[in-house]
Design a protein around this motif. Sequence first.
Motif, mmCIF file in Angstrom:
data_model
loop_
_atom_site.group_PDB
_atom_site.id
_atom_site.type_symbol
_atom_site.label_atom_id
_atom_site.label_comp_id
_atom_site.label_asym_id
_atom_site.label_seq_id
_atom_site.Cartn_x
_atom_site.Cartn_y
_atom_site.Cartn_z
ATOM 1 N N GLU A 1 34.536 -23.621 21.996
ATOM 2 C CA GLU A 1 33.338 -23.997 21.259
ATOM 3 C C GLU A 1 33.058 -25.495 21.354
ATOM 4 O OE1 GLU A 1 33.746 -22.551 17.251
ATOM 5 O OE2 GLU A 1 32.949 -20.578 17.796
ATOM 6 N N SER A 2 33.775 -26.169 22.268
ATOM 7 C CA SER A 2 33.614 -27.604 22.516
ATOM 8 C C SER A 2 34.130 -28.475 21.378
ATOM 9 C CB SER A 2 32.137 -27.953 22.792
ATOM 10 O OG SER A 2 31.679 -27.311 23.954
ATOM 11 N N THR A 3 34.961 -27.929 20.525
ATOM 12 C CA THR A 3 35.547 -28.706 19.423
ATOM 13 C C THR A 3 36.808 -29.403 19.899
ATOM 14 O OG1 THR A 3 34.676 -27.165 17.770
ATOM 15 C CG2 THR A 3 36.507 -28.563 17.094
ATOM 16 N N PHE A 4 36.935 -30.675 19.508
ATOM 17 C CA PHE A 4 38.126 -31.438 19.876
ATOM 18 C C PHE A 4 39.231 -31.210 18.854
ATOM 19 C CE2 PHE A 4 34.838 -33.934 22.064
ATOM 20 C CZ PHE A 4 35.401 -34.048 23.327
ATOM 21 N N HIS A 5 40.487 -31.221 19.346
ATOM 22 C CA HIS A 5 41.646 -31.056 18.478
ATOM 23 C C HIS A 5 42.654 -32.157 18.798
ATOM 24 C CE1 HIS A 5 40.369 -27.091 16.972
ATOM 25 N NE2 HIS A 5 39.906 -26.897 18.201
ATOM 26 N N PHE A 6 43.031 -32.893 17.763
ATOM 27 C CA PHE A 6 44.021 -33.952 17.896
ATOM 28 C C PHE A 6 45.338 -33.429 17.329
ATOM 29 C CE2 PHE A 6 39.886 -35.892 17.750
ATOM 30 C CZ PHE A 6 39.942 -36.905 18.704
ATOM 31 N N GLU A 7 46.373 -33.488 18.128
ATOM 32 C CA GLU A 7 47.649 -32.885 17.757
ATOM 33 C C GLU A 7 48.190 -33.439 16.441
ATOM 34 O OE1 GLU A 7 52.098 -32.116 19.722
ATOM 35 O OE2 GLU A 7 50.554 -33.237 20.814
ATOM 36 N N ASP A 8 48.018 -34.728 16.211
ATOM 37 C CA ASP A 8 48.584 -35.342 15.006
ATOM 38 C C ASP A 8 47.616 -35.356 13.823
ATOM 39 O OD1 ASP A 8 46.953 -37.065 16.435
ATOM 40 O OD2 ASP A 8 48.039 -38.873 15.853
ATOM 41 N N GLU A 9 46.373 -34.917 14.012
ATOM 42 C CA GLU A 9 45.385 -34.880 12.929
ATOM 43 C C GLU A 9 44.601 -33.560 13.006
ATOM 44 O OE1 GLU A 9 45.025 -36.700 10.416
ATOM 45 O OE2 GLU A 9 46.139 -38.524 10.912
ATOM 46 N N PHE B 1 40.354 -44.399 18.216
ATOM 47 C CA PHE B 1 41.191 -43.245 17.879
ATOM 48 C C PHE B 1 41.185 -42.253 19.039
ATOM 49 C CE2 PHE B 1 42.085 -39.120 15.982
ATOM 50 C CZ PHE B 1 43.130 -39.402 15.111
ATOM 51 N N PHE B 2 40.026 -42.030 19.632
ATOM 52 C CA PHE B 2 39.890 -41.122 20.762
ATOM 53 C C PHE B 2 40.723 -41.607 21.942
ATOM 54 C CE2 PHE B 2 37.886 -38.593 24.042
ATOM 55 C CZ PHE B 2 37.424 -37.460 23.381
ATOM 56 N N MET B 3 40.825 -42.942 22.090
ATOM 57 C CA MET B 3 41.594 -43.522 23.194
ATOM 58 C C MET B 3 43.091 -43.550 22.919
ATOM 59 S SD MET B 3 39.246 -46.654 24.685
ATOM 60 C CE MET B 3 38.929 -47.488 23.135
ATOM 61 N N GLY B 4 43.505 -43.134 21.709
ATOM 62 C CA GLY B 4 44.940 -43.025 21.428
ATOM 63 C C GLY B 4 45.495 -44.015 20.436
ATOM 64 N N PRO C 1 45.689 -37.637 24.515
ATOM 65 C CA PRO C 1 44.259 -37.308 24.410
ATOM 66 C C PRO C 1 44.058 -35.972 23.709
ATOM 67 C CG PRO C 1 44.817 -38.054 26.617
ATOM 68 C CD PRO C 1 46.120 -37.828 25.907
ATOM 69 N N PRO C 2 42.894 -35.752 23.090
ATOM 70 C CA PRO C 2 42.640 -34.484 22.405
ATOM 71 C C PRO C 2 42.379 -33.367 23.403
ATOM 72 C CG PRO C 2 40.667 -35.834 22.381
ATOM 73 C CD PRO C 2 41.751 -36.693 22.965
ATOM 74 N N THR C 3 42.538 -32.146 22.943
ATOM 75 C CA THR C 3 42.169 -30.981 23.735
ATOM 76 C C THR C 3 40.817 -30.480 23.215
ATOM 77 O OG1 THR C 3 43.351 -29.497 22.220
ATOM 78 C CG2 THR C 3 44.555 -30.326 24.135
#
Length: 323
Positions: free
Chosen positions: A132-140, A241-244, A126-128
Amino acid sequence: MEDIETQRQENIKRNKDELRKLGILYTPPIRVNGSNKRANAKKRKFEQPTIPAARSSARIASAPSRPSYNDDERDYASLPRKKGRQKVAKNSRPNEVKQEGVAEIPAMDIDSIRAGWTSWKATASPPTRDEESTFHFEDEPTFTPNKSPEEMMREGCFGGSYWRPLYSRRLGTTIADDYNELPESWTSGLDVEKFLSSPNYDPEVNKYKVASGQTIEEWEAAGWINHAYDVRGWFQWYCRFFMGRRCEDDERQISRWRKCVGETGRWRRMLLKKYVSMGIKEVFDDGEEEEGNDVSPVMHQTCHHWAYEVRQGDLERFWNTGR
């Protein structure tokens, strides 16, 4: 007196003789039927001068006509988008077309295609989310939305009709109830018929209470949907994508997101420019009474559909740097 008159007449005659010798004696025209035309005079033919045709280079002559743009903010959400041209594939069946930018669907039965939509397994964590409430995806790392799919649905998006029964002309079949694959926590307590599967688009359902965007049918006709992965397009891709899930269409969809609301995205920049042009330096907090001028609700809703909402930090950076 008679001598004077006689002398005058002689002078006139002598002068006429001199003029006649010089060839410049004026002869009064003879009146014909009350007009002053000369007897037996030939008519002079008057030819209209030919105007040379305007010249232009082959480049200018072959260029398309200039488009006209309507700057009314209600038209921003429907600005012409570049449509993928449809090419008839060689040795294809009449209903098979190849759309640029999207991989062609191989000839297979609809059941196999449907199976591909649900047979995937989550392969990414899952993203972190930062302060600032921004999501970060480790692989993107370049994909940084600040709205989750759950937040978008609960706040109101796509007129409440995104998950309605959908007939795909490309596939020749109807898709329905596929929102059931979403995590139960995303839709718990939500009025599904109003916020997800309404047969009619209702602007009042949207967070900013305005209509924005095009229908899924229009996206399909434009070639923006990769049916092998997400028959409903961008938002369905984002949910998965959000679900993995990870798939071959990720790069294309993330590229579209960056061009729309990424750091240099078109819609994001247009919206921030609106704030600056109106002299507004603070983003209204959710739930507060918004007094004064609204800042383009249509642009806000369009960005919301792309999982982005203006934050105070974004606005301050734009005021300071212009980007």
